[in-house]
Design a protein around this motif. Structure first.
Motif, PDB file in Angstrom:
ATOM      1  N   ALA A   2       0.686  -1.041  -0.402  1.00  0.00           N
ATOM      2  CA  ALA A   2      -0.172  -0.243   0.153  1.00  0.00           C
ATOM      3  C   ALA A   2       0.854   1.215   0.074  1.00  0.00           C
ATOM      4  O   ALA A   2       1.663   1.234   0.944  1.00  0.00           O
ATOM      5  CB  ALA A   2      -1.122   0.135   1.275  1.00  0.00           C
ATOM      6  N   ARG A   3       0.085   2.874  -0.344  1.00  0.00           N
ATOM      7  CA  ARG A   3       0.992   3.842  -0.725  1.00  0.00           C
ATOM      8  C   ARG A   3       1.336   3.931   0.804  1.00  0.00           C
ATOM      9  O   ARG A   3      -0.055   4.114   1.035  1.00  0.00           O
ATOM     10  CB  ARG A   3       0.320   4.398  -1.885  1.00  0.00           C
ATOM     11  CG  ARG A   3       1.438   5.922  -1.500  1.00  0.00           C
ATOM     12  CD  ARG A   3       0.428   7.008  -3.087  1.00  0.00           C
ATOM     13  NE  ARG A   3      -0.856   6.979  -2.983  1.00  0.00           N
ATOM     14  CZ  ARG A   3      -1.381   7.954  -2.163  1.00  0.00           C
ATOM     15  NH1 ARG A   3       0.033   9.170  -1.681  1.00  0.00           N
ATOM     16  NH2 ARG A   3      -2.560   8.281  -2.416  1.00  0.00           N
ATOM     17  N   VAL A   5       1.581   7.147   3.432  1.00  0.00           N
ATOM     18  CA  VAL A   5       1.318   8.031   3.578  1.00  0.00           C
ATOM     19  C   VAL A   5       1.773   9.080   4.007  1.00  0.00           C
ATOM     20  O   VAL A   5       2.536   8.731   5.613  1.00  0.00           O
ATOM     21  CB  VAL A   5      -0.143   8.191   4.446  1.00  0.00           C
ATOM     22  CG1 VAL A   5      -0.425  10.316   4.793  1.00  0.00           C
ATOM     23  CG2 VAL A   5      -1.536   7.942   3.933  1.00  0.00           C
ATOM     24  N   ILE A  15      -7.719  12.747   1.481  1.00  0.00           N
ATOM     25  CA  ILE A  15      -7.613  11.897   2.023  1.00  0.00           C
ATOM     26  C   ILE A  15      -8.909  11.463   1.709  1.00  0.00           C
ATOM     27  O   ILE A  15      -9.820  11.875   1.897  1.00  0.00           O
ATOM     28  CB  ILE A  15      -6.902  11.212   3.558  1.00  0.00           C
ATOM     29  CG1 ILE A  15      -6.462   9.439   3.597  1.00  0.00           C
ATOM     30  CG2 ILE A  15      -7.638  11.585   4.121  1.00  0.00           C
ATOM     31  CD1 ILE A  15      -5.415   9.144   4.310  1.00  0.00           C
ATOM     32  N   THR A  16      -9.572  10.208   1.449  1.00  0.00           N
ATOM     33  CA  THR A  16     -11.221   9.648   1.228  1.00  0.00           C
ATOM     34  C   THR A  16     -11.138   8.609   2.070  1.00  0.00           C
ATOM     35  O   THR A  16      -9.817   7.779   2.482  1.00  0.00           O
ATOM     36  CB  THR A  16     -10.470   8.849  -0.006  1.00  0.00           C
ATOM     37  OG1 THR A  16      -9.790   7.457  -0.607  1.00  0.00           O
ATOM     38  CG2 THR A  16     -10.653   9.448  -1.753  1.00  0.00           C
ATOM     39  N   ASP A  18     -11.907   4.862   2.464  1.00  0.00           N
ATOM     40  CA  ASP A  18     -11.473   4.118   2.327  1.00  0.00           C
ATOM     41  C   ASP A  18     -10.234   4.012   2.941  1.00  0.00           C
ATOM     42  O   ASP A  18      -9.404   2.231   2.950  1.00  0.00           O
ATOM     43  CB  ASP A  18     -11.667   3.900   0.708  1.00  0.00           C
ATOM     44  CG  ASP A  18     -10.805   4.451  -0.188  1.00  0.00           C
ATOM     45  OD1 ASP A  18     -11.005   5.627  -0.188  1.00  0.00           O
ATOM     46  OD2 ASP A  18     -10.162   3.586  -0.916  1.00  0.00           O
ATOM     47  N   ARG A  19      -9.812   5.356   2.754  1.00  0.00           N
ATOM     48  CA  ARG A  19      -7.563   4.735   3.115  1.00  0.00           C
ATOM     49  C   ARG A  19      -7.175   5.247   5.076  1.00  0.00           C
ATOM     50  O   ARG A  19      -6.348   5.263   4.870  1.00  0.00           O
ATOM     51  CB  ARG A  19      -6.740   5.728   2.281  1.00  0.00           C
ATOM     52  CG  ARG A  19      -7.062   5.191   0.812  1.00  0.00           C
ATOM     53  CD  ARG A  19      -5.933   6.707   0.103  1.00  0.00           C
ATOM     54  NE  ARG A  19      -5.096   5.989   0.183  1.00  0.00           N
ATOM     55  CZ  ARG A  19      -3.750   6.544  -0.093  1.00  0.00           C
ATOM     56  NH1 ARG A  19      -3.752   7.481   0.011  1.00  0.00           N
ATOM     57  NH2 ARG A  19      -3.051   6.344   0.380  1.00  0.00           N
ATOM     58  N   VAL A  20      -8.445   5.768   5.717  1.00  0.00           N
ATOM     59  CA  VAL A  20      -7.996   5.792   7.130  1.00  0.00           C
ATOM     60  C   VAL A  20      -8.886   4.809   8.118  1.00  0.00           C
ATOM     61  O   VAL A  20      -9.863   3.583   7.337  1.00  0.00           O
ATOM     62  CB  VAL A  20      -9.530   7.142   7.456  1.00  0.00           C
ATOM     63  CG1 VAL A  20      -8.178   8.306   6.646  1.00  0.00           C
ATOM     64  CG2 VAL A  20     -10.484   6.929   7.305  1.00  0.00           C
ATOM     65  N   THR A  21      -8.160   4.725   8.748  1.00  0.00           N
ATOM     66  CA  THR A  21      -9.032   3.620   9.867  1.00  0.00           C
ATOM     67  C   THR A  21      -9.578   3.878  10.520  1.00  0.00           C
ATOM     68  O   THR A  21      -9.009   4.812  11.320  1.00  0.00           O
ATOM     69  CB  THR A  21      -7.187   2.751  10.335  1.00  0.00           C
ATOM     70  OG1 THR A  21      -6.421   1.721   9.811  1.00  0.00           O
ATOM     71  CG2 THR A  21      -7.755   1.473  11.640  1.00  0.00           C
ATOM     72  N   ARG A 320      -7.435   7.172  13.286  1.00  0.00           N
ATOM     73  CA  ARG A 320      -6.118   7.491  12.000  1.00  0.00           C
ATOM     74  C   ARG A 320      -4.898   7.276  11.954  1.00  0.00           C
ATOM     75  O   ARG A 320      -4.530   6.724  10.861  1.00  0.00           O
ATOM     76  CB  ARG A 320      -7.653   8.296  11.708  1.00  0.00           C
ATOM     77  CG  ARG A 320      -6.724   9.016  10.225  1.00  0.00           C
ATOM     78  CD  ARG A 320      -6.842  10.857   9.781  1.00  0.00           C
ATOM     79  NE  ARG A 320      -6.264  11.360   8.712  1.00  0.00           N
ATOM     80  CZ  ARG A 320      -6.218  12.207   8.601  1.00  0.00           C
ATOM     81  NH1 ARG A 320      -7.139  13.344   8.910  1.00  0.00           N
ATOM     82  NH2 ARG A 320      -5.601  12.395   7.378  1.00  0.00           N
ATOM     83  N   ALA A 327       0.325   0.910   9.002  1.00  0.00           N
ATOM     84  CA  ALA A 327       0.998   0.734   7.878  1.00  0.00           C
ATOM     85  C   ALA A 327       2.155   1.307   7.086  1.00  0.00           C
ATOM     86  O   ALA A 327       2.621  -0.110   6.485  1.00  0.00           O
ATOM     87  CB  ALA A 327      -0.281   1.657   6.315  1.00  0.00           C
ATOM     88  N   LYS A 508     -16.736   7.021   6.161  1.00  0.00           N
ATOM     89  CA  LYS A 508     -16.632   5.508   6.162  1.00  0.00           C
ATOM     90  C   LYS A 508     -18.500   4.867   6.777  1.00  0.00           C
ATOM     91  O   LYS A 508     -18.516   3.711   5.967  1.00  0.00           O
ATOM     92  CB  LYS A 508     -15.359   5.313   6.619  1.00  0.00           C
ATOM     93  CG  LYS A 508     -15.031   4.069   6.347  1.00  0.00           C
ATOM     94  CD  LYS A 508     -13.067   3.669   7.311  1.00  0.00           C
ATOM     95  CE  LYS A 508     -13.507   2.274   6.671  1.00  0.00           C
ATOM     96  NZ  LYS A 508     -11.778   2.259   7.350  1.00  0.00           N
TER      97      LYS A 508
END
Length: 591
Positions: A2-3, A5, A15-16, A18-21, A320, A327, A508
């Motif tokens: 994964a890319r 951040v 950021i969208t 689907d890319r945050v916890t 987040r 990651a 989300k």
């Protein structure tokens, strides 16, 4: 892969969801960790609350060992050294859930975080084999010794010395460390000292070493159930094998450990704020005035809503960031000799996010505790009610792990260093914003969910780039002396990270569970973004007024007025909806 951040990139990128916890992503295993921690606190710690608050060393150590048996002390310790080696989200969950244990949570936090992690990250294989298994199971307790009577925020001004013996077999340490958590019963101390009075270094010191002594307990405002004593070192002979890291590189250990310490502190603040909400909502339902429960009064409801909103935002920011850290650590060879150093470097990528969480979290908890006392009225001032203790205990958090003032200087300072190293195209974005100052302002996207809130977030980022770019141009290298301007920049960055975290979490929840389930989160995100944007606007005006005058100031204020026009939501109605949910549940709620 994964890319990753980049740390600090949130001020220039978006950021969208689907890319945050978020907490909604917990796995079954993580939910079990949360339940295990809660059961331990409720079953083993809370029944002894009064005794613990009177500073019972024996009981504290006994409970620490029970926590070790459950694996709660070994979450961050690699499996190869007796720990569980779990992810940072799991570690965050434990930190949050322990908070209900009051001072005991601090004893655990100091042990597993700043006490143990220096060895996890920077220890040699031999040091790890020697110390980590006992620290992971609670057989031995750790403490972290950085502060001295004459050096707090100025950590590198420490006066404790270390002199290498003539035969090169050991260092002789002399000095005094102050305000050391767990000092009264700790077995292992991570101590910072200057080799030959100049090379700032870290050492593993054991309580059994000759010349080690502990001063009297401090009489504190709060956290009375935790041990806080001076550590006195008088000609303590520390084997050279106990040098942690390289000679003269102690600052790398100290500052990297503070990063994770700040993050864990913010996680603990979530738990404290949630408890304040639960206590206050339950009291408001029980307490009657003028013939009805005080929870029925709108101003009491507004307080509970504001407490819930602040906690929602903090929780969104913390998880987040935990996801970002996980990651960046995902591709490390955790069995390799360099795993610890690589992990510390990975966490350092988010140093400014850790500072943001520390500042926002400690101030959010202070806010929740203060409003909790107010809801309790006179009873909130009485020790019989736990909200009184939460209020006292919370105050130290704004001083721990670097004061909030120091962290406010670090936040923009760290960002500028990343830009100067070429890690972020910050100045290019700032230049672009300045060139577009006179362009027409964008319109609200009324039909898009969070359309206006996203525009305000984008505008907040533009304002930061505008005032940040001007600050660099105006002050150059002297910017570090302009602490008021740096603090304003920090406050804008904090609000940006908070606003974005609140929005993407609500998105989300809506995407995964439906808009109906996300209604409360959406209301909280909406209210917070608009209130935070007002803070951003105020900070931007103060900053430009400090840096510009005459026609330039008039132009910039005109730009600010144009950019900041927006229609406010009906915050009173939204907060009443939030309050209804909190009052009915008598706890923190998200949906």
């Amino acid at each position: 892969m994964a890319r990753i951040v980049k740390g600090g990139s949130f001020v220039i990128d978006s950021i969208t969801w689907d890319r945050v916890t978020t907490p909604e992503d917990w796995t079954e295993e993580q939910a079990m960790i949360a339940e295990t921690t809660e059961q331990f606190i409720e079953g083993e710690v809370t029944p002894h609350d009064e005794k613990l608050e009177k500073l019972d060393y024996g009981l504290t150590v006994e409970l620490l060992r029970k926590a070790g048996e459950l694996g709660l002390l070994g979450i961050d310790v690699p499996e190869a050294y007796g720990g569980l080696g779990l992810d940072k989200v799991s570690s965050t969950i434990v930190s949050e859930k322990l908070a209900k244990g009051s001072s005991f949570a601090l004893s655990v936090g100091a042990h597993v975080g700043i006490g143990t992690l220096p060895i996890v990250f920077f220890g040699t294989p031999e040091q790890k084999r020697t110390f980590l298994p006992d620290l992971a199971n609670g057989t031995k307790i750790a403490a972290y010794c950085l502060t001295e009577p004459s050096s707090g925020s100025d950590a590198l001004g420490a006066k404790t010395t270390a002199k290498l013996s003539e035969d090169g077999s050991h260092y002789v340490l002399n000095g005094t460390k102050q305000f050391i958590t767990n000092a009264g019963f700790a077995d292992v101390f991570v101590v910072y000292a200057k080799i030959d009075g100049s090379r700032f270094s870290a050492f593993i010191v054991e309580r059994t070493m000759e010349g080690v002594s502990i001063g009297p307990e401090e009489k504190k405002m709060g956290i009375k159930g935790s041990s806080t004593c001076p550590l006195i070192l008088e000609n303590v002979r520390v084997p050279v094998g106990h040098l942690l890291g390289e000679p003269g590189k102690g600052h790398l250990i100290a500052f990297n450990i503070l990063n994770i310490g700040r993050f864990k502190l913010g996680a603990g603040c979530i738990g404290g704020a949630k408890e304040a909400i639960a206590l206050s909502a339950a009291y408001a339902n029980e307490r009657e005035q003028f013939g009805k429960p005080i929870s029925s009064f709108p101003l009491i409801g507004q307080k509970l809503a504001d407490m819930n909103i602040a906690t929602y935002v903090l929780e969104s920011m913390v998880y987040r960031t935990a996801g970002l850290i996980d990651a960046v650590l995902a591709d490390i060879d955790h069995d390799g000799e360099l795993a610890g150093m690589q992990a510390a470097k990975g966490i350092a990528e988010y140093a400014l996010e850790c500072s943001i969480i520390k500042v926002f979290g400690t101030e959010a908890l202070d806010f929740a505790a203060d409003e909790g006392v107010q809801i309790h009225g006179g009873y909130g001032f009485i020790q019989e009610y736990k909200i009184e203790r939460i209020y006292r205990d919370s105050r130290i958090n704004r001083i721990f792990e670097g004061t909030n003032e120091i962290n406010r200087l670090l936040i923009p300072g760290t960002l500028l260093k990343k830009a100067m190293k070429g890690e972020l195209p910050l100045m290019e974005h700032a230049q672009s914003v300045q060139e577009r100052m006179l362009e027409p302002a964008g319109r609200d996207e009324a039909d898009e969910p969070f359309g206006q809130e996203k525009r305000l977030l984008a505008t907040a980022k533009q304002l930061f780039l505008l005032i940040g770019g001007q600050a660099v141009q105006t002050y150059g290298l002297a910017l570090e002396e302009e602490q008021e301007v740096l603090a304003l920049l920090a406050d804008v960055m904090i609000r940006i990270y908070a606003m974005e975290s609140a929005i993407v979490r609500a998105e989300k929840i809506a995407a995964k569970s439906g808009e109906a389930r996300a209604e409360l989160a959406a209301a909280m995100a909406t209210v917070y973004v608009h209130e935070a944007f007002a803070d951003v606007e105020r900070a931007a005006k103060q900053a430009v007024a400090a840096m510009a005058s005459g026609d330039l100031l008039a132009l910039q204020l005109s730009v600010l007025r144009k950019w900041t026009r927006h229609t406010p939501p009906d915050a009173i109605r939204l907060k009443r909806k939030i309050a209804e949910k909190v009052i009915a549940a008598e706890r923190y709620v998200v949906g």
